[in-house]
Design a protein around this motif. Sequence first.
Motif, PDB file in Angstrom:
ATOM      1  N   GLU A  79       0.876  -1.160   0.000  1.00  0.00           N
ATOM      2  CA  GLU A  79       0.000   0.000   0.000  1.00  0.00           C
ATOM      3  C   GLU A  79       0.913   1.209   0.000  1.00  0.00           C
ATOM      4  O   GLU A  79       2.138   1.067  -0.017  1.00  0.00           O
ATOM      5  CB  GLU A  79      -0.913  -0.023   1.234  1.00  0.00           C
ATOM      6  CG  GLU A  79      -1.887  -1.202   1.211  1.00  0.00           C
ATOM      7  CD  GLU A  79      -2.751  -1.268   2.456  1.00  0.00           C
ATOM      8  OE1 GLU A  79      -2.940  -0.225   3.106  1.00  0.00           O
ATOM      9  OE2 GLU A  79      -3.228  -2.356   2.763  1.00  0.00           O
ATOM     10  N   GLN A  80       0.331   2.367   0.061  1.00  0.00           N
ATOM     11  CA  GLN A  80       1.141   3.584  -0.023  1.00  0.00           C
ATOM     12  C   GLN A  80       2.282   3.590   0.991  1.00  0.00           C
ATOM     13  O   GLN A  80       3.365   4.071   0.701  1.00  0.00           O
ATOM     14  CB  GLN A  80       0.241   4.803   0.197  1.00  0.00           C
ATOM     15  CG  GLN A  80       0.971   6.113   0.140  1.00  0.00           C
ATOM     16  CD  GLN A  80       0.052   7.289   0.351  1.00  0.00           C
ATOM     17  OE1 GLN A  80      -1.157   7.152   0.360  1.00  0.00           O
ATOM     18  NE2 GLN A  80       0.615   8.457   0.528  1.00  0.00           N
ATOM     19  N   ASP A  81       2.053   3.015   2.166  1.00  0.00           N
ATOM     20  CA  ASP A  81       3.052   3.106   3.224  1.00  0.00           C
ATOM     21  C   ASP A  81       3.298   1.783   3.952  1.00  0.00           C
ATOM     22  O   ASP A  81       3.811   1.762   5.052  1.00  0.00           O
ATOM     23  CB  ASP A  81       2.639   4.175   4.228  1.00  0.00           C
ATOM     24  CG  ASP A  81       1.239   3.925   4.796  1.00  0.00           C
ATOM     25  OD1 ASP A  81       0.629   2.883   4.494  1.00  0.00           O
ATOM     26  OD2 ASP A  81       0.760   4.786   5.562  1.00  0.00           O
ATOM     27  N   THR A  82       2.944   0.662   3.336  1.00  0.00           N
ATOM     28  CA  THR A  82       3.108  -0.660   3.937  1.00  0.00           C
ATOM     29  C   THR A  82       4.005  -1.518   3.051  1.00  0.00           C
ATOM     30  O   THR A  82       3.783  -1.606   1.847  1.00  0.00           O
ATOM     31  CB  THR A  82       1.734  -1.341   4.124  1.00  0.00           C
ATOM     32  OG1 THR A  82       0.935  -0.531   4.988  1.00  0.00           O
ATOM     33  CG2 THR A  82       1.890  -2.725   4.734  1.00  0.00           C
ATOM     34  N   TYR A  83       4.991  -2.138   3.674  1.00  0.00           N
ATOM     35  CA  TYR A  83       5.970  -2.942   2.946  1.00  0.00           C
ATOM     36  C   TYR A  83       6.080  -4.333   3.557  1.00  0.00           C
ATOM     37  O   TYR A  83       6.227  -4.468   4.777  1.00  0.00           O
ATOM     38  CB  TYR A  83       7.353  -2.294   3.008  1.00  0.00           C
ATOM     39  CG  TYR A  83       7.473  -0.999   2.243  1.00  0.00           C
ATOM     40  CD1 TYR A  83       8.122  -0.968   1.019  1.00  0.00           C
ATOM     41  CD2 TYR A  83       6.947   0.189   2.741  1.00  0.00           C
ATOM     42  CE1 TYR A  83       8.252   0.216   0.308  1.00  0.00           C
ATOM     43  CE2 TYR A  83       7.068   1.379   2.039  1.00  0.00           C
ATOM     44  CZ  TYR A  83       7.718   1.382   0.822  1.00  0.00           C
ATOM     45  OH  TYR A  83       7.835   2.554   0.125  1.00  0.00           O
ATOM     46  N   ALA A  84       6.026  -5.347   2.705  1.00  0.00           N
ATOM     47  CA  ALA A  84       6.376  -6.705   3.107  1.00  0.00           C
ATOM     48  C   ALA A  84       7.887  -6.816   2.951  1.00  0.00           C
ATOM     49  O   ALA A  84       8.449  -6.345   1.963  1.00  0.00           O
ATOM     50  CB  ALA A  84       5.679  -7.727   2.222  1.00  0.00           C
ATOM     51  N   VAL A  85       8.555  -7.418   3.929  1.00  0.00           N
ATOM     52  CA  VAL A  85      10.012  -7.532   3.893  1.00  0.00           C
ATOM     53  C   VAL A  85      10.425  -8.993   3.987  1.00  0.00           C
ATOM     54  O   VAL A  85       9.708  -9.822   4.543  1.00  0.00           O
ATOM     55  CB  VAL A  85      10.677  -6.714   5.026  1.00  0.00           C
ATOM     56  CG1 VAL A  85      10.421  -5.224   4.829  1.00  0.00           C
ATOM     57  CG2 VAL A  85      10.196  -7.166   6.397  1.00  0.00           C
ATOM     58  N   CYS A  86      11.589  -9.283   3.419  1.00  0.00           N
ATOM     59  CA  CYS A  86      12.105 -10.644   3.434  1.00  0.00           C
ATOM     60  C   CYS A  86      13.620 -10.594   3.307  1.00  0.00           C
ATOM     61  O   CYS A  86      14.180  -9.570   2.918  1.00  0.00           O
ATOM     62  CB  CYS A  86      11.495 -11.438   2.281  1.00  0.00           C
ATOM     63  SG  CYS A  86      11.737 -13.206   2.428  1.00  0.00           S
ATOM     64  N   TRP A  87      14.258 -11.715   3.626  1.00  0.00           N
ATOM     65  CA  TRP A  87      15.712 -11.808   3.540  1.00  0.00           C
ATOM     66  C   TRP A  87      16.110 -13.240   3.276  1.00  0.00           C
ATOM     67  O   TRP A  87      15.360 -14.172   3.545  1.00  0.00           O
ATOM     68  CB  TRP A  87      16.375 -11.317   4.825  1.00  0.00           C
ATOM     69  CG  TRP A  87      15.633 -11.734   6.055  1.00  0.00           C
ATOM     70  CD1 TRP A  87      15.652 -12.966   6.660  1.00  0.00           C
ATOM     71  CD2 TRP A  87      14.732 -10.941   6.809  1.00  0.00           C
ATOM     72  NE1 TRP A  87      14.832 -12.982   7.754  1.00  0.00           N
ATOM     73  CE2 TRP A  87      14.239 -11.739   7.874  1.00  0.00           C
ATOM     74  CE3 TRP A  87      14.284  -9.620   6.702  1.00  0.00           C
ATOM     75  CZ2 TRP A  87      13.328 -11.273   8.815  1.00  0.00           C
ATOM     76  CZ3 TRP A  87      13.373  -9.163   7.654  1.00  0.00           C
ATOM     77  CH2 TRP A  87      12.918  -9.979   8.685  1.00  0.00           C
ATOM     78  N   ASN A  88      17.314 -13.382   2.746  1.00  0.00           N
ATOM     79  CA  ASN A  88      17.885 -14.696   2.475  1.00  0.00           C
ATOM     80  C   ASN A  88      19.393 -14.547   2.614  1.00  0.00           C
ATOM     81  O   ASN A  88      19.989 -13.685   1.960  1.00  0.00           O
ATOM     82  CB  ASN A  88      17.505 -15.164   1.072  1.00  0.00           C
ATOM     83  CG  ASN A  88      17.815 -16.622   0.821  1.00  0.00           C
ATOM     84  OD1 ASN A  88      18.204 -17.354   1.709  1.00  0.00           O
ATOM     85  ND2 ASN A  88      17.642 -17.042  -0.426  1.00  0.00           N
ATOM     86  N   PHE A  89      20.005 -15.379   3.475  1.00  0.00           N
ATOM     87  CA  PHE A  89      21.433 -15.257   3.755  1.00  0.00           C
ATOM     88  C   PHE A  89      22.158 -16.571   3.540  1.00  0.00           C
ATOM     89  O   PHE A  89      21.593 -17.644   3.709  1.00  0.00           O
ATOM     90  CB  PHE A  89      21.667 -14.776   5.193  1.00  0.00           C
ATOM     91  CG  PHE A  89      21.313 -13.329   5.390  1.00  0.00           C
ATOM     92  CD1 PHE A  89      22.226 -12.335   5.085  1.00  0.00           C
ATOM     93  CD2 PHE A  89      20.062 -12.960   5.854  1.00  0.00           C
ATOM     94  CE1 PHE A  89      21.893 -11.000   5.240  1.00  0.00           C
ATOM     95  CE2 PHE A  89      19.715 -11.633   6.013  1.00  0.00           C
ATOM     96  CZ  PHE A  89      20.635 -10.653   5.703  1.00  0.00           C
ATOM     97  N   ASN A  90      23.419 -16.454   3.208  1.00  0.00           N
ATOM     98  CA  ASN A  90      24.301 -17.600   3.041  1.00  0.00           C
ATOM     99  C   ASN A  90      24.587 -18.206   4.422  1.00  0.00           C
ATOM    100  O   ASN A  90      25.031 -17.512   5.333  1.00  0.00           O
ATOM    101  CB  ASN A  90      25.604 -17.132   2.384  1.00  0.00           C
ATOM    102  CG  ASN A  90      26.516 -18.257   2.008  1.00  0.00           C
ATOM    103  OD1 ASN A  90      26.637 -19.243   2.720  1.00  0.00           O
ATOM    104  ND2 ASN A  90      27.194 -18.094   0.886  1.00  0.00           N
TER     105      ASN A  90
END
Length: 181
Positions: A79-90
Motif C-alpha cells: 500500500e502507499q506506506d506498507t511494505y512486506a520484507v524478506c531476507w535470504n542469507f548464506n
Amino acid sequence: MQKIETDRLILRNFSVTDAQGLLEYSAHPRVNCFLDDKMSTLEEAALRVQERSNDDSYIAVCLKDSNALIGELYYVKEEQDTYAVCWNFNARFEGKGYASESVKAFFKYLFIQKGARRLYAYVEDDNYRSQKLCERAGMRKEGYFLEFISFTKYEDGTPKYENTFQYALLKKEWIKQQHSK
C-alpha cells in the motif's frame, strides 16, 4: 538505491560480480519459501543478478572489507506506506550478527527514505533463525496462520502447507525503540 554502510556491511544494488555469491546460497534453499528461487548454474545466477541490478527492491548485503555477497534483503510495497520484507542469507556467514546488522539498516532505510509506516514479514513456524531475527529487529509477533501457503509437495503429490507467523513493526514503534537505546 543509494549505498548504505554499516559497521561491517555494505547494502547496495546487485552487480554482475555477485553471481557466484547468489548461486552459493540459492543452489540449496534452506526454507521452502525460496524453492522458486533455486538455481543450479552460474548462468542462471548471472541472469538473476542482471535482473536484480535494475530493481531497487532487491538489496545485496556485502561484507565491507571484501565486497563479497553474503545475502539479500527485499521488499514489496503493498500500500502507499506498507511494505512486506524478506531476507535470504548464506549459511556460511550465520552466527556473526550480519543478518541483524543489515536488517536494522534496511528497516531504517524503509522508514526514513521510503516513508514506510508499517513493515511486516511472514516466517514459517519451523524457521527459528528468521523468527529470532524479526525479534532482534524489533518486530512483534502479530499472527499465526495454520496451513497458510504451500511452496512444495509431499511425495504423494499433495501440497505441503506451511504454518506461518506474521511479524510486524510500525514506524512509531521503531522510533520509540530508537529513543530507548
